[in-house]
Design an enzyme around this catalytic site. Structure first.
Site, mmCIF file in Angstrom:
data_model
loop_
_atom_site.group_PDB
_atom_site.id
_atom_site.type_symbol
_atom_site.label_atom_id
_atom_site.label_comp_id
_atom_site.label_asym_id
_atom_site.label_seq_id
_atom_site.Cartn_x
_atom_site.Cartn_y
_atom_site.Cartn_z
ATOM 1 N N HIS A 110 0.866 -1.351 0.009
ATOM 2 C CA HIS A 110 0.014 -0.024 0.117
ATOM 3 C C HIS A 110 0.956 1.156 -0.066
ATOM 4 O O HIS A 110 1.799 1.352 0.828
ATOM 5 C CB HIS A 110 -1.028 -0.132 1.118
ATOM 6 C CG HIS A 110 -1.786 1.136 1.208
ATOM 7 N ND1 HIS A 110 -2.917 1.190 0.525
ATOM 8 C CD2 HIS A 110 -1.852 2.237 2.082
ATOM 9 C CE1 HIS A 110 -3.665 2.329 0.553
ATOM 10 N NE2 HIS A 110 -3.056 3.120 1.420
ATOM 11 N N TYR A 151 -7.353 9.243 -1.084
ATOM 12 C CA TYR A 151 -7.657 9.855 0.244
ATOM 13 C C TYR A 151 -6.775 10.937 0.360
ATOM 14 O O TYR A 151 -5.447 10.773 -0.213
ATOM 15 C CB TYR A 151 -7.739 8.767 1.300
ATOM 16 C CG TYR A 151 -6.505 7.811 1.474
ATOM 17 C CD1 TYR A 151 -5.567 8.520 2.235
ATOM 18 C CD2 TYR A 151 -6.513 6.741 1.179
ATOM 19 C CE1 TYR A 151 -4.083 7.906 2.586
ATOM 20 C CE2 TYR A 151 -5.284 5.908 1.407
ATOM 21 C CZ TYR A 151 -4.329 6.348 1.988
ATOM 22 O OH TYR A 151 -3.104 5.786 2.416
ATOM 23 N N ASP A 170 -29.401 -20.477 15.111
ATOM 24 C CA ASP A 170 -30.825 -20.525 15.044
ATOM 25 C C ASP A 170 -30.908 -21.711 13.742
ATOM 26 O O ASP A 170 -30.432 -21.193 12.553
ATOM 27 C CB ASP A 170 -31.347 -19.131 14.405
ATOM 28 C CG ASP A 170 -32.695 -19.170 13.891
ATOM 29 O OD1 ASP A 170 -33.713 -19.351 14.801
ATOM 30 O OD2 ASP A 170 -33.104 -19.022 12.688
#
Length: 806
Positions: free
Chosen positions: A225, A250, A531
């Site tokens: 990066h 940015y 669930d």
């Protein structure tokens, strides 16, 4: 160095330092951190340091907000500077789609308690004078965002941890993780051994390497990066941070100059064959050729950038994950925790992340719903470097892209294929992907029987087809056939299985053989962890069927509590078993001619299972539904799956049988009021709040969460899940939209969609219990517009349940 510790944190970056700090804040003094080199020497020291709080879910946003709360007070607490600058943030919109994105985020911010404002281009320019307003339609301004110095923050956290009793060992390389019978017993380092039952892998870009020491896969990829730093040029010191996602860049201020970076379309993964042992406190070589795309874009937004002197181009590896979210939580090895893969959000999330993980370790359950970040969300296919790399590159290269709800990812596909895949493709399936499985969202040829006029407005209509409504109505009026092979299937086997499941479940599940039970598994707070349905297949054998994406999570929860005596064995059998769902009022007429088994309501009633043969295919038939219609889930060995589809398809065509996809299932379940775990119900809600008290059997004996439910039953219910129908059918809620009662925001949408049978836009939301009565007027904000509606009695479809018991 200590020889024993209550917990050992591996990694001296901002993440590890934060976890160590919070463990001491929660009263654990006997904790140790081991760092291979110096603090911050991995990725932390070269972070750009932007701190943005608004994220796509409540839990992620709360975590970021907790970070800011810590950053505001940490300097005063420990007496060291942190470099926190609360200058606010701007996010620009240069297209109508981007403005819609900002309006949606503004709605989220209302429900999260963040003071986000939508402002004009001119107002944005006043806050950030160097910017050009060319092409800008508007901006979002959040005054409580900012940026922070990564190294100063890390050293402040480390100081706070030391004051709390922690030991920090730098230049101490971890060489092994002791594991016995699936549990951590200690850490080996080049300075000696430390006996411990808890290890936290906060190794940043080294987390994969550390995970392998314990036999745990941590799917991260270091990505190179880049950002540049300019020489000071008398720019205001209080410039807000600024993001221009359309230009992929940015900015933030830096001592009167600028920091500028972004996310290029052709990113560069790094260290795939291993990170050099001496790569500590180092950067990668400047790559101006790769950065040029971003630089040209940045000059469009800040023309003066061409005239500013660049001090340096920073190029450093940052660990990214295949889905762009953190990896947090305990692994399959008991006591081995992971806190890694911060995807360049490490500084924004570090403070809150450390608090979350520490609370999780100390208290046994996290204080927030962490499903999106849970380490258990990744399946076995992420052990493949090829697949992990493809998915991670896609995440990085599309970092700033608009993500429409329901938008499908493309990298690494197709991977997991149901036996019917080729047949579904022949029938015109529009495929989506979940947990690596290719699944039919809808069948485009069915669009001819649908209604284009029902296309939802705005974003809800982007990933949509008239076929969804046609498949929905076919299921209600005739029958539809669905491939549900991707549903996760877990079997519990052994003499202790019945008692064990009764301890885990809130409903009574150890009933007679052939009984199907809908149930939840709860945490100690009474929150819903799982669930699903449970079918008793034999005295010592049970089958759980749960959502495609939840299999890893649910299996980990089950295994976490397994008794040590070997009386219960839990196994994932998903790939072994195909599943087709046949539902609709004509389902019995289609299936009965294919089997000698009696499929009458008397012989095979609702919520019962039995072995049958469908044509030549041996099946386990479950009389159960997630769409609210008569029908069965038919399970067979995978190799029979295609034959099963073809057999039913041939029989059903004369009855109007239609192939259906998952988008139709979702609209059908909304009309019936069936909940979705991870949206309508989470570990933060109890069955009472979720309207699932019918599935709770407090009189059956002890189970996890029972004590919390007993306490909750004595208190007045504060909130409840309510069904809302909106006045405008084509205004469809997508999730997290603010809900307003009497002009006050009181809740947020958990899930929503259009009900093609009832002809209404449906949304579910938690509302104050005393104000959720049927007929109560409400408003839901959808992309900046308040849409009227009312609370409705649920379910909207077949409230007496006559159709499912036909």
């Amino acid at each position: 160095m200590k020889q024993e510790a209550r917990a050992v944190v591996i990694g001296g970056g901002v993440g590890g330092a934060s976890i160590l700090y919070w463990l001491t804040r929660l009263g654990w003094e006997d904790v140790v951190l081991c760092e291979r080199a110096d603090l911050t020497s991995g990725s932390t020291f070269h972070s750009a340091g932007l701190v943005g709080q608004l994220r796509g879910s409540l839990s992620l946003t709360k975590m970021m907000m907790n970070s800011v709360d810590l950053y505001r007070r940490l300097e005063e607490e420990v007496g060291l500077e942190t470099g926190w600058h609360e200058v606010g943030s701007l996010r620009l919109a240069s297209s109508e789609e981007r403005m819609q994105e900002l309006r949606r985020q503004a709605g989220w911010a209302k429900t999260f308690g963040l003071p986000l404002e939508l402002i004009s281009p001119e107002e944005a320019q006043k806050l950030f004078p160097p910017m050009s307003t060319s092409g800008v339609l508007g901006a979002a301004y959040l005054p409580t965002d900012g940026y922070i110095d990564p190294s100063q923050l890390t050293f402040a956290l480390a100081e706070g941890a030391r004051r709390g009793g922690a030991e920090i060992n730098t230049n101490t390389r971890v060489t092994g993780i002791g594991v016995e019978r699936g549990r951590v017993i200690g850490v080996e380092t080049d300075k000696g051994s430390i006996a411990t039952e808890i290890v936290v892998n906060a190794g940043g870009m080294f987390a994969g390497e550390i995970g392998r020491l314990a036999g745990v896969n941590v799917p991260i990829v270091p990505m190179a990066h880049e950002y540049l730093v300019t020489r000071p040029s008398d720019l205001p010191l209080d410039l807000p941070t600024m993001r221009d996602p359309s230009l992929l860049v940015y900015f933030r201020g830096e001592s009167g100059g600028l920091v500028m970076g972004g996310y290029e379309r052709q990113p560069e993964p790094w260290g795939l064959d291993g990170i050099p042992e001496d790569f500590n406190g180092k950067l990668l070589s400047e790559d101006w050729e790769r950065f040029d795309e971003l630089l040209q874009n940045a000059v469009v937004r800040i023309p003066d950038l061409e005239n500013l002197e660049v001090v340096r181009l920073i190029n450093g590896p940052e660990a990214f994950t295949p889905d762009g979210e953190f990896i947090l939580g305990e692994s399959d090895v008991r006591g081995f925790w992971v806190a890694a893969g911060f995807c360049a959000h490490g500084l924004a999330g570090a403070g809150g992340m450390g608090q979350l993980v520490a609370e999780w370790i100390v208290e046994g359950v996290p204080s927030l719903d962490v499903w999106e970040m849970d380490s258990r969300r990744f399946g076995r296919h992420y052990a493949s470097r090829e697949y992990t790399l493809a998915r991670t590159i896609e995440i990085y290269s599309t970092y700033y892209d608009i993500k429409y709800p329901g938008q499908e990812r493309l990298a690494g596909r197709p991977l997991r294929l149901a036996p019917t895949y080729d047949r579904l493709r022949e029938l015109g399936a529009s495929f989506g992907e979940k947990s690596g499985w290719e699944r039919a969202n809808w069948f485009e040829p069915n669009a001819a029987q649908g209604d284009e006029g029902l296309r939802p407005r705005g974003w809800a209509g982007e990933i949509w087809s008239p076929a969804i409504g046609a498949e929905h109505r076919a299921c209600r009026e005739a029958a539809a056939l669905f491939d549900e092979t991707s549903f996760a299937k877990i079997e519990l086997i052994g003499p202790g299985a019945a008692d064990y499941l009764e301890y885990l479940c809130d409903n009574r599940v150890a009933r007679d053989i052939g009984a199907i039970t809908y149930t939840q598994m709860l945490n100690q707070r009474g929150g819903i962890e799982c669930d699903f349905t449970v079918t008793r297949l034999a005295e010592d054998r049970f089958r759980i069927v749960t959502g495609t994406a939840f299999g890893q999570h649910d299996l980990a929860w089950i295994r976490r509590h397994l008794p040590d005596d070997g009386s219960v064995y839990a196994e994932d059998i998903t790939s072994r078993v195909a599943c087709l769902g046949l539902w609709g009022p004509l389902a019995r007429e289609i299936l009965q001619p294919l089997t000698d088994a009696d499929l009458s309501n008397e012989a095979l009633p609702y919520m019962r299972a039995r072995e049958i043969a469908v044509g030549s295919v041996p099946c386990l038939a479950l009389r159960v539904t997630y769409v609210g219609e008569l029908g069965w889930e038919l399970y067979c060995p995978t190799e029979f799956g295609l034959r099963l589809w073809d057999t039913i398809w041939k029989s059903g065509r004369q009855h109007g049988l239609v192939a259906g996809g998952y988008k139709a299932i979702d609209s059908l379940r909304l009309e019936k009021g069936y909940r979705v775990w991870g949206a309508d119900i989470t570990p933060d809600e109890t069955p009472y709040e979720a309207g699932l008290d019918f599935a709770v059997k407090l009189d059956k004996g002890d189970f996890i969460g029972r004590a919390a439910l007993l306490e909750a039953r004595e208190r007045e219910l504060e909130r409840t899940l309510a069904c809302i129908v909106l006045e405008h059918p084509r205004s469809v809620a997508l999730g997290s939209e603010p809900v307003r009662l009497d002009g006050k925001v009181t809740g947020r949408v958990t899930s929503g969609g259009y009900g093609y049978t009832v002809g209404r836009s449906i949304a579910y939301a938690y509302l104050p219990a005393g104000e959720a009565e049927a007929g109560r007027p409400v408003d839901v904000e959808i992309f900046g517009e308040w849409v009227g509606g009312e609370v409705a009695a649920e379910p909207l479809w077949d409230p007496a349940g006559e159709r499912i018991r036909a």
